[in-house]
Structures are given as C-alpha cells and as structure tokens.
Design an enzyme around this catalytic site. Structure first.
Site, PDB file in Angstrom:
ATOM      1  N   TYR A   1      52.779  59.196  87.509  1.00  0.00           N
ATOM      2  CA  TYR A   1      52.545  60.540  88.033  1.00  0.00           C
ATOM      3  C   TYR A   1      51.390  61.191  87.268  1.00  0.00           C
ATOM      4  O   TYR A   1      51.453  61.307  86.040  1.00  0.00           O
ATOM      5  CB  TYR A   1      53.833  61.327  87.876  1.00  0.00           C
ATOM      6  CG  TYR A   1      53.731  62.834  87.951  1.00  0.00           C
ATOM      7  CD1 TYR A   1      54.226  63.615  86.914  1.00  0.00           C
ATOM      8  CD2 TYR A   1      53.200  63.484  89.067  1.00  0.00           C
ATOM      9  CE1 TYR A   1      54.178  64.995  86.977  1.00  0.00           C
ATOM     10  CE2 TYR A   1      53.146  64.865  89.127  1.00  0.00           C
ATOM     11  CZ  TYR A   1      53.631  65.615  88.083  1.00  0.00           C
ATOM     12  OH  TYR A   1      53.595  66.983  88.135  1.00  0.00           O
TER      13      TYR A   1
ATOM     14  N   ASP B   1      62.886  59.507  83.412  1.00  0.00           N
ATOM     15  CA  ASP B   1      62.706  60.668  84.274  1.00  0.00           C
ATOM     16  C   ASP B   1      63.302  60.320  85.630  1.00  0.00           C
ATOM     17  O   ASP B   1      62.734  59.516  86.372  1.00  0.00           O
ATOM     18  CB  ASP B   1      61.204  60.979  84.385  1.00  0.00           C
ATOM     19  CG  ASP B   1      60.934  62.235  85.215  1.00  0.00           C
ATOM     20  OD1 ASP B   1      61.829  62.658  85.984  1.00  0.00           O
ATOM     21  OD2 ASP B   1      59.826  62.780  85.097  1.00  0.00           O
TER      22      ASP B   1
ATOM     23  N   ILE C   1      64.096  62.285  88.330  1.00  0.00           N
ATOM     24  CA  ILE C   1      64.111  63.425  89.238  1.00  0.00           C
ATOM     25  C   ILE C   1      64.214  63.035  90.711  1.00  0.00           C
ATOM     26  O   ILE C   1      64.498  63.883  91.535  1.00  0.00           O
ATOM     27  CB  ILE C   1      62.904  64.360  89.044  1.00  0.00           C
ATOM     28  CG1 ILE C   1      61.590  63.652  89.376  1.00  0.00           C
ATOM     29  CG2 ILE C   1      62.860  64.899  87.649  1.00  0.00           C
ATOM     30  CD1 ILE C   1      60.427  64.648  89.378  1.00  0.00           C
TER      31      ILE C   1
ATOM     32  N   LYS D   1      63.061  68.110  93.500  1.00  0.00           N
ATOM     33  CA  LYS D   1      62.819  67.070  94.500  1.00  0.00           C
ATOM     34  C   LYS D   1      64.028  66.820  95.369  1.00  0.00           C
ATOM     35  O   LYS D   1      63.942  66.767  96.590  1.00  0.00           O
ATOM     36  CB  LYS D   1      62.415  65.755  93.813  1.00  0.00           C
ATOM     37  CG  LYS D   1      61.303  65.892  92.826  1.00  0.00           C
ATOM     38  CD  LYS D   1      60.018  66.386  93.474  1.00  0.00           C
ATOM     39  CE  LYS D   1      58.917  66.507  92.450  1.00  0.00           C
ATOM     40  NZ  LYS D   1      57.708  67.101  93.022  1.00  0.00           N
TER      41      LYS D   1
END
Lengths: 455, 558
Positions: free
Chosen positions: A163, A248, A250, A288
């Site tokens: 990302y 992570d 998410i 998200k």
C-alpha cells in the site's frame, strides 16, 4: 520588559530572514507527489457522474467499500438515531458522552470491537477488549506501532507490492526505513523464506537494524489472503531473528469466503510461549469492512503488555471521538446484525469481483487470482511498449487521459515486476463499473484494430 | 602533544631524526615507538597530524567512557535526582530560595521524582528471548506510573466523588472533566435538532479532507474571532483541524523543529507539554522559570539568558511556546508582552507557538485577551510566518470527548505540512457534522459562551474567597479553568519533597486531586494548580472543608 535584549544577534539577521521549518515538514516522504495521489487530483477536477458528467474520470484508485452501505443506513435509521444514540437519557446522555475523554476508550466500544473481530474470524481466535487500543484510523495505528517498535534509522521489512500509504505512515515522522521483501508473480506474489532472508541480509549489509516484519493480510494491492503456511513461516522467522510481526488485517472482513482467511491471531491462539506471542501485533479498522472511512476508527491489538500500555498513552494524539465510539458500540455488539452484515458484504464483494474479472477477461486482460478486498490486481505487462517503470507510467497516463480511468500503477506500490495495476471496484455503483468495463473493452478493441492495421 | 615545529626545513628534519635514532641504548624500545611517531608527525602535514592523532585518541577515549558511563548513569539517575533536590532545600525553611538550578531549567528536569519524559535514556537491551521495543517505550512507561499526575488521576477513577452516591470520594481538581457549565440548558433547547441532523450517516461516511470540512473551519474561525471580541478576523483557509490540542502541538513540534532541537517554554507550564512536544518528536523543552516575585510574568532577560545558554551548549532553539490565557496561572499576556516576544523571536529568527486554547474562557473583568494574531495583523509577512496559534473547540464548548482542535498559521508551508499530517490524527466526520450543526447558530453560541464565562467567574471567586479564609492566596486568574494556589505556608520543608508530601496529604487525607507545581515545572516548591471547572457552587464548601482538614493536620505537625 523594556529592558534591552542581550547583544547576541544572529549573523544573518536582516529583513530577509525567513524562519525555517523542520526536515520533516519540507521532506516529501509524505509521498503525495506519487502517481497514486496524482490520479486523485485528475479525478477531483473532472469526476464522473452518471447523469451530469458521464465522460468524467471514474475513480478506480480509491479502496472504499460502498457496496453494503445500505445495510448500515437501514439499521441505524430503524433503531431511531435519537433513541439509540444516547439511550433513554437523551440529551444528558449526550452530554456525558461529549465529556468523556479517556484514552482507554469506551469499554462498551472496545468490547464491541473485540466481538466484531472475533466474528470475522469465525470464532477461531479470541480478542481481549483490554488489549484493544483505539486510534483515529488504521493510518494512525500503523504509525503508532512503528513509533513503539522501532527507533529512528531502524527498518521494518515489508513485502512488495504494498500500500503506497505505508511510505508515509511508517516512515515520515518516525524516521524508520522500509526494506522491501521482493515478491513476484512466479508464485502469485507469496512471501518466500528466501525473499525474507534476502531482505534481512540487505538491511544488515547496510548496517540497518531490522525491528520487525509488517504484512497486510489480506494483501493490498493483491486482493489475496496470505496462506497459513506462509504465516507460520513468518512467525518462525520473526522468532529466529527476535523481531516483531505486525499484521495489518483491515480487509479481513472483506474476504469472499470466510474459510480462506487465516488471521495471525489464530496462529498465536494456541501458543503459550509468551516470548513468541508478545512479538505479534494486529492492526484493524472499520474503514474498509464497514465502509466508514470518515469515522476514523482504527485499533491496535497487541499481545505485548508494554506495547499496549505505551500505545494507549500515545493514543492521546489520535483519540477516537467519544460520539463515534458511542454511535458504533451498540451496532457492533448487535451480533445478529453483524453476522448478517459480514455475510452479505462478503457475498456482494465476491460478485463484484467476479464481474470485473470476467469483464477484463473478455477484453483479454488477466488478473491475479484473488479472494479478498476491494480491488483486483490486473496484469497489463503485455501492453507495455517498454518493459520499464517509465513504460508502465506511460500506460497509466494513457489510461487516465484516454479512458478517463484512475487506476494505481504497480510501481507506486513498489512492485518489482512492471505492468501490474490495482483496480478498485467497490467504491462505485454497478452501472459505473459496467461503464468502466465498457471503456476498457473499447480501448482493447481499438488497440487490436491498430495492430491489425500495422500488421 | 607532540613537539612539532611547523617551520622546520627538510634538512633539519633528517638531522633530528638521525639524532633521535641514535639515542641512548636503554630507551631504545620507547624511542623506536616515539621516533616513527615523531617522524610521521614531523613530516608533511606535521602540525595537522600532530594535533589530529592525539585529539582523535582523546575523543575515542571519551566516547568509550561515555558509552559505559551512560549505562551507569541511567541506573543511578534516581539517586542523583534525590540528592540534587535535597541539596537545594534549606533545612530550616527560612527565606525561600527561589532558584533550584543555575542554568535555566536544565537541572530542574532532573530534580525530584523521575517524572519528566526527557531524552531516551537507554538503547533497548535485548535480554535473552524477550523481543525489544523502541527507546520511547521506556520513557513513556517509566515517567508515567509514578507521576503525581497519573497517580492522582487513577485515584479519582477508582473512587470518584459523587454528592449523593459517594460523598467521601476523591474530588477531581486535577483536570477538566465533568464540566458543570451551562451545557445542559443549551442542549435541551437545541440539541435535539443538532443531534439528529448531525447523526444521519449518509453523505458523511466517506473519506473527507483530513484537515476538516470547510464548513466546520468557518464555524471555528467564527468562534476564534468571538474570543478576541472580533478584533481579529480569522481566515478559515488558514485553519487545520485535528483531533485534540495535544495533536495540534505535536504536529507543530514536528513541523517547526528537528530531532535534537528545543523549544523555550516559560514555567510554570502545562504538564501536557512533556508529552505533546517531546514523546515522539525527539524535540526537547528548555524551561524558562518565572518567579512569584514577578507574579510569574515572563522576564525577557531570563528568556534571553536561556536562549544564550542553550546556544552555548550547542542546542538549537527553534521556537518559544507560550500559553495565553496561561496554564496554570490563568493570566493574560499584555500587548507589551506580546510585542516584546515578537521582537525576541524576530531577532533570533525563531517561531512562536501561541497556545490560546482558553481564549474563549476569559472570565475576569480586568485585562483583555489579545491574540497573537492581532499582534501580527499589521506586521510584515515574514513576521507573520513565525506565528502559529493553537485553539481547542472542545474547551469553549465543553466537549472534550469530541476531539476537535485547530492550528492557525500564516505560514503556507506549515499549513501544507500540517494538513498532510492530519491524516494521522483527523477529526471524526460525524463529530464534524455534529459540531457544525451545533455551532452554526451564532446567537445560541454567543449565549452559551457568555453563560459559561459568568459561571466560571462566580465559581472562581467563591473558590478564591474560600482559600483566602484558609490563608491560601492565589494569583489573579483572568481566564481558563485553573487557580494557581500558594500553599508554601503548609509544606513541611521548602523543597520538592515537601511539596509532594503535601500533595499526598491533599489526596489521601483531603481526598482531593490537585496538581503539584513540580508537574508544571515550577521552580518554587509549594504551588498547586486547582481546576475549578468541575465544580458547581455547592461543591466549593465541600472542597474548603477538605482543605481545612489538611491545613489542620499540617499545622499540628509543624
């Protein structure tokens, strides 16, 4: 006052003395000059609108989830905002809430988050509400963890492609470096032990101390979950090198089939050895899965007591509004609703994914086999004139200017192979997605005709 | 050092070498070492090498010693601290010794309990299997647990006072919580609409500019102008909104200073600066003590001295942080003060951070609040670029939980960097919408602010009167939520130890949580910060009784 100041005048004291800023302020580590963000500007200037601006730029570079928003709206409206928000107390309830500013966070909200995270993982891992630290978004959570786990000039190992925001979140103010773990399409971009070892060695050779590995699971931009075996290898690696593992997660609620997702929490669940557990930390956010990015709700979940305590105190800089916590606490604790939401959200995302992948296939474009997230990882390598980063950016520019589609080039995600692009599909209506696919078809048709003419 | 003479000619070099080489037999070994060395240093670049090699050796030795000393120092810092403080106390507590330290504030940080979160002390040690964390963790955890600030807070949480439910509980006078201001009336009249409008989630859930919606900025700009009685018109495009005053100050610290630099901060100051300015930035604070003899007003001479001393030590000062109305004294800085400060900043080419979070809570009749924005209004562009104002909507509206503060700057580069940084500490969008509907009716807002001020004033006056009857004087506070009380007459020894003893008595016998002056880095022991925004009028006598009890205990002991 009125006493004359001491003699020491700075040597360059004149009327043109412009006061300086810090290195952080003037650096471009925020990364906002990269194509990732440049496309957004083009979109802002000429945004697509079904009725008013049908030839505008379609935003396919923003990973936002709008497919299940109606479920949230219905739920909140049905429960009557006034009544549910502040309970039977009404206005005084609001007042109490507005005055609450504890960095521990509302207990009810933490419990709701823990239960929501458990549901997403199908109950395969338990989450203790007292280990949840709230931050204003996952962006802040990642930065906060970096501040806690690493000192300036240390490094975190991050698998590529990753990302683009990590360049800012993990590096800008922290002074920490990112050393990439190179992954490629030969094995669907999965992390290999060799790649891990190589990245670690690269850092050591440059005299940089590695403090941890940070992965995104499911991955952004790949749109695929990390396999259980890879997670186990990763944890082994981190134990051997005595470093941290940050996961992570998410997009964990956006995996199309629940069974295909293994959280690092599951791996750790059956481990008793504290020295292994306390190197594992999970980041989560509601942006998200619930499609509520504006609400800025993020969390750090850590198995390490010192990290939890420090993160809690440092979260003073980035607390979640008490109103927001209160608003969402009752919704997230409503297990009937959340079970339904998670299930329907997964289903709708899967269908969207299939629509776009089928559509692209018909146009002759292949994507990486994905099973999660709000985007697909598209391979346009065969369209590149030059198989270089410049060639990729040229193609990206053409897609933006000619097709009026803003997608994200793989180079902005630090992908070591050129020609890959991330295409988001969940931040628009089905109609808009059809229009986007149509534009791609037409583009590919034009290209084929051009090639035929040349040949 | 070597005996090089830079003007020797070549022939004489070889002569001396020959001579030295033919030196006496007993010293041959030593000479064999010295001669080549001499040869080296007397050759080309003789003087240079002759200075560099011993210097290099000297520095390496110092470095080596320092590294080993650092590890010992941090272990012994506790003992060093207490010995430093006891040496400065006079056992007979006669005339107060106003200075605890020689250099401005440098030692002050070390005296007393290890509560200030100064530089990273150790590099993290990897003790066997346990995975290490960053140096910051040590600072945060070590400083936190024993600090009166946190200890008192914990006691309040465990045993909170309630008039009916828990009349013997601990009364919170440490910080602003449970504010009893005119919020209820306003809420009853206006809240329903505001709340339901603000709570519909359609249209507010997606990503919005992280530095705040324009509508909210306009409302905040209006509020700020109100606070200056409209002598300044604030431009919404120069505002950056963020989730709390702590975040605003931290963002400015990141933008205006590099790691290793420092800000000058007049003391006593807000206990929060140690965290906001230093924790994650690597920036330091140099305290500039103000004295009761000056009514705790800033002295430009002392400020100048602090700057000069820092410079001598090689520390680069990037700015000065003032609060106006001040925390904890509640005093308003005069125009002359502010102009002098601007001059000072201009001469040194540094920034000014003006913490004006209590601007809307001016309750005193004397003096006027003058914002730094007003001072630079007529100044040249260059001066305006060094001024940055911090404002906190939550303070004025009594909505601390909603996390909404602002940075106001004239410096476009600072605004640009700050905007990007707010992605890491943004204001939640439902909160923004709620605030917009709550404060977009100017008449209501004016009424709310006016009523708040009146209530603050009446509580403040009651409290001061009660304290006076107990023999405790306070400095004149014209704004903010705090009383700065002189309890020097009650401490057993004129030292930080004595102050902490009194704080303990107030907490455990009096069951009130107040902040001791040392948390505010006050160099004179015996001063305490009392927050009165949590009190209603009927609470004041209760507080007085509690303090009276402690006074009696003190007197019987002394």
């Amino acid at each position: 006052m009125g006493l004359p100041l001491m003699m020491e005048r700075s040597s360059n004291n004149n009327n043109n003395n412009v006061v300086e800023l810090s290195r952080v302020a003037v650096s471009d580590t925020h990364g906002e000059d990269s194509p990732y963000f440049a496309g957004w500007k083009a979109y802002d200037e000429n945004p697509y609108d079904e009725s008013h601006n049908p030839s505008g730029v379609i935003q396919m570079g923003l990973a936002e989830n709008q497919v299940s928003f109606d479920l949230l709206e219905t739920y909140l409206e049905k429960k009557n905002p006034e009544g549910s928000m502040w309970g039977t107390k009404g206005a005084p309830g609001f007042r109490e809430n507005a005055l609450f500013q504890d960095y521990h966070g509302l207990k009810t909200f933490r419990q709701a988050m823990a239960s929501f995270m458990e549901q997403i993982r199908g109950g395969k891992a338990r989450f203790d509400p007292d280990r949840i630290v709230l931050t204003a978004g996952a962006t802040a959570a990642n930065e906060l963890l970096t501040f806690i786990l690493a000192d300036p000039n240390d490094a975190l190992l991050v698998p590529t492609p990753y990302y683009p925001g990590f360049d800012r979140d993990l590096r800008w103010r922290t002074g920490v470096k990112i050393v990439p773990i190179h992954c490629d399409s030969s094995n669907h971009f999965q992390i290999t032990p060799e790649a891990l070892e190589s990245a670690y060695q690269t850092a050591r050779d440059a005299n940089i101390r590695v403090r941890g590995v940070l992965i995104t699971n499911p991955s952004n931009p790949l749109g695929a979950t990390v396999q259980k075996k890879v997670l186990e290898d990763l944890l082994d690696f981190c134990v051997r090198k005595n470093i941290h593992l940050v996961s992570d997660e998410i997009y964990s609620g956006s995996v199309f089939h629940a069974s295909e997702f293994t959280s690092v929490a599951e791996i750790v669940e059956n481990i008793d050895d504290v020295s292994v557990k306390e190197r594992v930390h999970i980041v989560y956010s509601l942006s998200k899965d619930l499609g509520l990015p504006g609400f800025r709700v993020g969390t750090i979940y850590s198995y390490n007591d010192n990290v939890v305590r420090t993160a809690r105190r440092m979260s003073s800089f980035t607390l979640v509004s008490s109103q927001t916590q209160h608003m969402l606490a009752s919704m997230l604790s409503d297990e009937e609703f959340t079970e339904k939401y998670i299930r329907i959200n997964r289903e709708r995302l899967r269908r969207r994914y299939e629509t776009i992948v089928e559509g692209l296939k018909k146009a002759g474009i292949e994507c990486l086999k994905g099973n999660a997230g709000l985007f697909c990882w598209m391979n346009l390598g065969f369209l590149l004139e030059k198989k270089t980063k410049d060639g990729e950016l040229q193609l990206w520019d053409v897609i933006l200017k000619e097709l009026k589609l803003n997608i994200s080039p793989g180079s902005s995600c630090h992908c070591s192979e050129v020609g890959w692009f991330r295409v988001c599909f969940a931040n628009m209506s089905e109609n808009t997605l059809e229009i986007a696919l149509k534009r791609i078809h037409e583009f590919m048709d034009r290209r084929r005709r051009k090639e035929k003419m040349i040949n | 050092m070597t005996r090089t003479e830079p003007n020797r000619s070549r022939s004489s070099n070889s002569d001396s070498d020959k001579n030295s080489g033919n030196g006496g037999g007993g010293r041959t070994t030593a000479m064999r070492v010295i001669v080549p060395l001499q040869g080296v240093v007397q050759g080309r670049g003789g003087l240079f090498l002759g200075s560099v090699i011993p210097c290099a050796f000297f520095y390496f030795l110092q470095f080596y010693l320092k590294r080993n000393r650092k590890n010992d120092e941090s272990d012994n810092s506790g003992e060093q601290n207490s010995s430093a403080s006891s040496s400065s106390s006079s056992p007979n507590s006669g005339l107060p010794d106003p200075t605890r330290s020689q250099s401005a504030g440098h030692l002050t940080e070390l005296t007393g309990l290890p509560r200030s979160l100064s530089r990273i002390l150790l590099s993290p040690r990897n003790s066997g299997g346990a995975v290490s964390v960053s140096g910051r963790v040590n600072c945060v955890l070590k400083g936190g647990d024993s600090s009166p600030y946190y200890v008192g807070q914990k006691r309040v949480e465990e045993d909170p006072y309630d008039e009916l439910g828990n009349p013997d509980g601990v009364i919170q006078l440490g910080l602003s919580q449970n504010i009893k201001l005119s919020f209820d009336d306003w809420v009853l009249e206006n809240a329903k609409e505001a709340i339901s409008d603000g709570l519909s989630i359609s249209g507010i859930a997606s990503y919005e500019p992280s530095d705040g919606l324009l509508e909210l900025k306009m409302a905040v700009a209006g509020f700020m102008s109100e606070a200056t009685k409209n002598s300044v018109s604030f431009d919404p495009s120069q505002l950056v909104l963020t989730s709390g005053a702590s975040s605003a100050i931290e963002i400015l610290s990141f933008c205006l200073a590099d790691s290793g630099n420092a800000f000058l901060v007049p003391t006593p100051c807000s206990p929060g600066y140690d965290r906001d300015v230093k924790w994650r930035t690597g920036v330091d604070i140099i305290h500039v003590p103000c004295r009761s003899a000056d009514n705790f007003n800033m002295s430009m001479v002392v400020l100048d001295r602090a700057f000069y001393q820092a410079k001598k030590r090689g520390v680069r000062i990037r700015g000065i942080i003032i609060s106006n109305p001040s925390n904890p004294m509640g005093s308003l800085l005069s125009r002359e003060n502010l102009y002098a400060l601007l001059d000072f900043a201009r001469e040194r080419n540094i920034h000014i951070i003006s913490n004006e979070i209590f601007a809307g809570s001016v309750h005193g009749e004397e003096g006027e609040f003058v914002s730094m924005a007003e001072i630079v209004d007529t100044e040249e562009n260059i001066d305006r670029e060094r001024v940055h104002i911090v404002y906190d909507l939550s303070k004025d509206l009594s909505f601390p939980g909603l996390r909404s503060a602002a940075i106001y700057s004239f410096n476009e580069s600072v605004l640009s960097a700050s905007r990007k940084l707010t992605t890491l500490s943004p204001v939640s969008s439902p909160t923004q919408h709620l605030l917009i509907s709550a404060i977009s009716n100017p008449k209501n807002v004016q009424r709310l602010v006016k009523t708040n001020r009146q209530r603050l004033q009446s509580i403040y006056m009651e409290l001061v009167k009660g304290l006076k009857e107990l023999g405790i004087e306070c400095t004149k506070s014209n704004g903010g939520f705090y009383c700065w009380a002189d309890m020097r007459g009650l401490i057993s020894s004129y030292s930080e130890k004595g102050e902490i003893e009194l704080w303990n008595k107030l907490l455990n016998i009096g069951k009130i949580n107040v902040i001791p002056g040392s948390c505010c880095h006050c160099i004179e022991p015996g001063w305490f910060r009392i927050c009165f925004s949590n009190l209603s009028e009927k609470d004041v006598p209760v507080v007085m009784n509690r303090i009276r009890k402690v006074c009696q205990t003190c007197k019987s002991q002394n």
